[in-house]
Write a protein that holds these residues in place. Structure first.
Motif, mmCIF file in Angstrom:
data_model
loop_
_atom_site.group_PDB
_atom_site.id
_atom_site.type_symbol
_atom_site.label_atom_id
_atom_site.label_comp_id
_atom_site.label_asym_id
_atom_site.label_seq_id
_atom_site.Cartn_x
_atom_site.Cartn_y
_atom_site.Cartn_z
ATOM 1 N N GLN A 36 55.529 -35.684 -54.959
ATOM 2 C CA GLN A 36 55.542 -34.234 -55.169
ATOM 3 C C GLN A 36 56.954 -33.714 -54.923
ATOM 4 N N SER A 37 57.384 -32.760 -55.739
ATOM 5 C CA SER A 37 58.708 -32.177 -55.558
ATOM 6 C C SER A 37 58.812 -31.449 -54.223
ATOM 7 N N MET A 38 57.687 -30.944 -53.732
ATOM 8 C CA MET A 38 57.679 -30.255 -52.442
ATOM 9 C C MET A 38 58.175 -31.174 -51.316
ATOM 10 N N GLN A 39 57.895 -32.474 -51.420
ATOM 11 C CA GLN A 39 58.322 -33.418 -50.393
ATOM 12 C C GLN A 39 59.842 -33.541 -50.360
ATOM 13 N N LEU A 40 60.470 -33.556 -51.540
ATOM 14 C CA LEU A 40 61.925 -33.580 -51.614
ATOM 15 C C LEU A 40 62.516 -32.268 -51.127
ATOM 16 N N ASP A 41 61.891 -31.158 -51.473
ATOM 17 C CA ASP A 41 62.382 -29.854 -51.019
ATOM 18 C C ASP A 41 62.381 -29.757 -49.497
ATOM 19 N N ALA A 42 61.424 -30.406 -48.854
ATOM 20 C CA ALA A 42 61.301 -30.325 -47.403
ATOM 21 C C ALA A 42 62.386 -31.116 -46.681
ATOM 22 N N ILE B 95 65.364 -42.425 -53.119
ATOM 23 C CA ILE B 95 63.978 -41.980 -53.317
ATOM 24 C C ILE B 95 63.245 -42.989 -54.187
ATOM 25 N N THR B 96 62.114 -43.499 -53.712
ATOM 26 C CA THR B 96 61.275 -44.358 -54.558
ATOM 27 C C THR B 96 60.084 -43.541 -55.042
ATOM 28 N N THR B 97 59.751 -43.696 -56.317
ATOM 29 C CA THR B 97 58.666 -42.905 -56.891
ATOM 30 C C THR B 97 58.142 -43.565 -58.158
ATOM 31 N N GLN B 98 56.935 -43.200 -58.542
ATOM 32 C CA GLN B 98 56.371 -43.627 -59.823
ATOM 33 C C GLN B 98 56.620 -42.585 -60.917
ATOM 34 N N ASP B 99 57.211 -41.448 -60.550
ATOM 35 C CA ASP B 99 57.343 -40.313 -61.460
ATOM 36 C C ASP B 99 58.820 -40.062 -61.779
ATOM 37 N N GLN B 100 59.261 -40.497 -62.935
ATOM 38 C CA GLN B 100 60.654 -40.295 -63.332
ATOM 39 C C GLN B 100 60.978 -38.817 -63.527
ATOM 40 N N GLN B 101 60.019 -38.044 -64.043
ATOM 41 C CA GLN B 101 60.256 -36.625 -64.273
ATOM 42 C C GLN B 101 60.511 -35.874 -62.973
ATOM 43 N N LEU B 102 59.879 -36.329 -61.896
ATOM 44 C CA LEU B 102 60.091 -35.702 -60.589
ATOM 45 C C LEU B 102 61.554 -35.846 -60.176
ATOM 46 N N LEU B 103 62.133 -37.009 -60.417
ATOM 47 C CA LEU B 103 63.545 -37.236 -60.083
ATOM 48 C C LEU B 103 64.450 -36.346 -60.922
ATOM 49 N N LYS B 104 64.184 -36.285 -62.217
ATOM 50 C CA LYS B 104 65.030 -35.475 -63.104
ATOM 51 C C LYS B 104 64.921 -33.994 -62.777
ATOM 52 N N HIS C 175 64.569 -32.753 -59.974
ATOM 53 C CA HIS C 175 65.325 -32.508 -58.740
ATOM 54 C C HIS C 175 66.828 -32.695 -58.955
ATOM 55 N N GLY C 176 67.231 -32.935 -60.200
ATOM 56 C CA GLY C 176 68.643 -33.089 -60.509
ATOM 57 C C GLY C 176 69.207 -34.452 -60.173
ATOM 58 N N ILE C 177 68.342 -35.461 -60.054
ATOM 59 C CA ILE C 177 68.793 -36.811 -59.717
ATOM 60 C C ILE C 177 69.012 -37.589 -61.011
ATOM 61 N N ASN C 178 70.268 -37.937 -61.266
ATOM 62 C CA ASN C 178 70.613 -38.611 -62.513
ATOM 63 C C ASN C 178 70.892 -40.101 -62.322
ATOM 64 N N HIS C 179 71.096 -40.516 -61.084
ATOM 65 C CA HIS C 179 71.338 -41.930 -60.798
ATOM 66 C C HIS C 179 69.979 -42.577 -60.517
ATOM 67 N N ILE C 180 69.380 -43.142 -61.552
ATOM 68 C CA ILE C 180 68.010 -43.668 -61.468
ATOM 69 C C ILE C 180 68.004 -45.148 -61.840
ATOM 70 N N TYR C 181 67.406 -45.956 -60.974
ATOM 71 C CA TYR C 181 67.262 -47.382 -61.243
ATOM 72 C C TYR C 181 65.815 -47.685 -61.595
ATOM 73 N N LYS C 182 65.597 -48.175 -62.799
ATOM 74 C CA LYS C 182 64.255 -48.540 -63.235
ATOM 75 C C LYS C 182 63.972 -49.991 -62.858
ATOM 76 N N VAL C 183 62.889 -50.192 -62.114
ATOM 77 C CA VAL C 183 62.503 -51.543 -61.705
ATOM 78 C C VAL C 183 61.613 -52.127 -62.792
ATOM 79 N N ASP C 184 62.131 -53.100 -63.503
ATOM 80 C CA ASP C 184 61.384 -53.733 -64.592
ATOM 81 C C ASP C 184 60.417 -54.772 -64.051
ATOM 82 N N TYR C 185 59.433 -55.096 -64.869
ATOM 83 C CA TYR C 185 58.506 -56.161 -64.495
ATOM 84 C C TYR C 185 59.248 -57.490 -64.418
#
Length: 613
Positions: free
Chosen positions: A342-348, A364-373, A375-385
């Protein structure tokens, strides 16, 4: 591919400054230290009192110092002693009035300083009844003793001692005279239960123990599969050489290894930051807040948990949401926020980068890429299978502790690997579990099927927190409450009307410390609290549940007593108490009808026998 951390060590080409000293041996690698602590001291000053006491404290804390009793002393230190110094993780120098009267001690000191400069040996100094300035300037009694020792010695040897003394005098150490002043202050204004030397010795031993723990190389991640490739890519995003404050997202489906990667990073780099905190599974942490609390209260709850961890102060109070920024805006911090949903968790905790000091990193680890974006986070590492080969190794490591199975299990390993690749199962902490994606799919199906039913209380399943709150606050609907394995400490704030509640199952709610008010639960028939290991007592209001027939309390390992009001429950037919190891008080007027055969524990059998009660 396994990733292992190697330490680069300097090429150890010794330049022996003193002809009287034996040549130094090469620096031992970190994994082959022969001693934990090398103490350098003048026996006549400290052996009788201070040294004997600190050795006892070492023994109590499991610290093994080097013992030189078997070494014959001479004018200069032996090659054996040089090896002992260089093979010790920590050198402890006890500088005292007559320390410089021994050329042996001065040679030890020079060798220790050399080891500190060449390969970073940890050096700790105690100024025992001497002033550090006398050591540096060679004045006072210490200076007089030193000059006598230097008489007849070569200029080269004397120069080496002087340089070593000047360097050790500038190290931050334990000054016994300061501890004596502290003791006088406590005697005048506070209570000081121990002598100043005892307190100082305990502090020294504790600090050495902590340094030994930190200097022990971690083996926790040696067997991880494919971690090297992850690190090569993610370190480019971290950009640790930059002074900017940077937020980095680690994104991927459940069970893919996001938390493991983040923990590896934290283990590798946390020592390079002033403060650090790993907030594990924030999504689950949110469940521990009271049900139906608003967003502001939830943010305060999270920020309180975070501040308690990062400043290592469990009783911290956070009165408003500006505390993180006020306390950390000048600190270089490393923060991992794990499983954010939840974005509220980052806001806190990390609403803006300006909340933290230069060079800080927030992962930040998350399953939601949109949540990162968002929040203005552009440095995102996608963990591939992982590849099929890597997936098979991961499964085998979890199942049998080896990368490759025996021949007869190869086919089974490949079948399980196939399920892993299809995201039907996941491996978490050694357990094979239904994948979180299936759970999410189930939730979506429930939402879709019940869209046409506007009143939450008329639906068969509830998955939305707001719908659950609405039902809990309306006693019209609440007939059965099944919240097994929940993570809550308290079910809800305030009192709810429970007039229609007949069945409540809180099985294995390990964090639950407080039950609701049962004053209105007059129709409650079954209450299941088995495995609520944090529950200390039942509320007195339980006596109002006069239709209660079954009360299951097995494995409530913190439960101390049962309230006297239980004696009012005349319809009670079955009570289970197996495993209530701390239960001491049972009301004398209780009317228990129990199956004694269920209780194997003889102590609890006494509690369960109606005749004995």
């Amino acid at each position: 591919m396994l990733f292992r951390k190697f330490r680069l060590q300097k090429d150890n080409k010794e330049k022996d400054d003193s002809a009287s000293l034996p040549p130094s041996s090469s620096v031992p690698p970190s994994q082959s230290w022969t001693h934990q602590v090398f103490p350098s001291f003048r026996g006549e000053d400290v052996r009788r009192d201070f040294l004997s006491h600190i050795q006892k404290e070492f023994q109590r804390k499991g610290i093994t110092p080097f013992n030189d009793n078997e070494i014959k002393r001479g004018e200069s230190i032996s090659p054996e002693l040089v090896l002992a110094i260089r093979g010790s993780r920590i050198a402890l120098i006890l500088l005292s009035r007559n320390y410089a009267s021994s050329s042996w001690c001065l040679d030890e000191l020079a060798e220790i300083i050399k080891c500190r400069e060449e390969f970073g040996q940890t050096v700790m100094v105690v100024f025992y009844k001497v002033d550090p300035s006398d050591i540096k300037k060679l004045t006072g009694d210490f200076g007089s003793v030193f000059r006598k020792t230097c008489a007849g010695k070569t200029n080269e040897g004397t120069r080496r001692w002087i340089q070593a003394l000047a360097k050790v005098a500038t190290l931050a150490g334990y000054v016994s005279n300061n501890w004596f002043v502290l003791m006088i202050f406590h005697l005048l204004f506070l209570e000081f239960p121990k002598g100043y030397e005892a307190v100082m010795i305990e502090k020294i031993a504790t600090d050495i123990s902590n340094k030994l723990n930190k200097s022990t190389p971690s083996r926790d991640f040696d067997e991880l599969v494919g971690m090297g490739a992850h690190m090569e890519r993610i370190e480019l995003l971290l950009c640790l050489d930059s002074d900017e404050v940077r937020m980095i997202g680690i994104w991927g489906p459940s069970g893919i290894g996001k938390t493991t990667i983040a923990r590896f990073l934290f283990n590798q780099f946390s020592d390079s930051f002033e403060l650090s905190a790993f907030m594990e599974n924030i999504k689950e942490l949110m469940y521990r807040k009271p049900v139906c609390s608003d967003d502001y209260s939830a943010k305060l709850h999270l920020q309180n948990q975070f501040m308690s961890q990062i400043i290592n102060h469990m009783d911290v109070e956070v009165p408003h949401l500006g505390v993180v920024e006020n306390r950390l805006n000048d600190k270089k911090v490393l923060i991992v926020l794990d499983n954010v949903d939840q974005s509220m968790q980052l806001d806190a905790i990390a609403k803006e980068t300006r909340w933290f000091g230069h060079g800080s990193r927030i992962i930040i680890t998350t399953q939601d890429q949109q949540l990162l974006k968002a929040h203005g986070i552009n440095h995102i590492y996608k963990v591939d299978y992982p590849s099929t080969h890597e997936a098979c190794q991961i499964f085998c490591m979890s199942a049998v502790g080896k990368k490759f199975p025996k021949d007869e299990f190869q086919e089974l390993a490949l079948e399980v690997t196939n399920l892993l690749e299809k995201s039907l199962i996941s491996i978490e902490e050694g357990w094979i579990k239904m994948h979180n994606l299936l759970e999410l799919l189930g939730r979506e199906i429930v939402r879709h099927e019940h869209e046409s039913i506007r009143e939450p209380g008329k639906r068969q399943f509830l998955v939305d927190a707001r719908d659950i709150c609405e039902v809990l606050t309306d006693d019209t609907y609440l007939v059965e409450l099944n919240m097994r394995h929940n993570k809550l400490v308290k079910l809800w704030e305030g009192n709810l009307s429970l007039g229609n509640l007949k069945w409540m199952n809180l099985f294995h709610s390990k964090n639950l410390k407080e039950l609701p008010d049962f004053s209105t639960a007059t129709n409650l028939q079954t209450l299941i609290l088995c495995g609520c290991s944090s529950l200390v007592e039942l509320p007195y209001s339980i006596g109002s549940a006069n239709n209660l027939q079954k009360l299951h309390l097995c494995r409530c390992t913190s439960l101390v007593e049962l309230p006297a009001s239980i004696g009012n429950l005349h319809k009670l037919q079955n009570v289970t108490l197996k495993g209530c190891s701390k239960l001491e008080v049972v009301p004398t007027n209780i009317n228990l009808i129990l199956d004694v055969k269920k209780y194997k524990n003889r102590e609890n059998r006494g509690l369960c026998s109606k005749a004995e009660i």
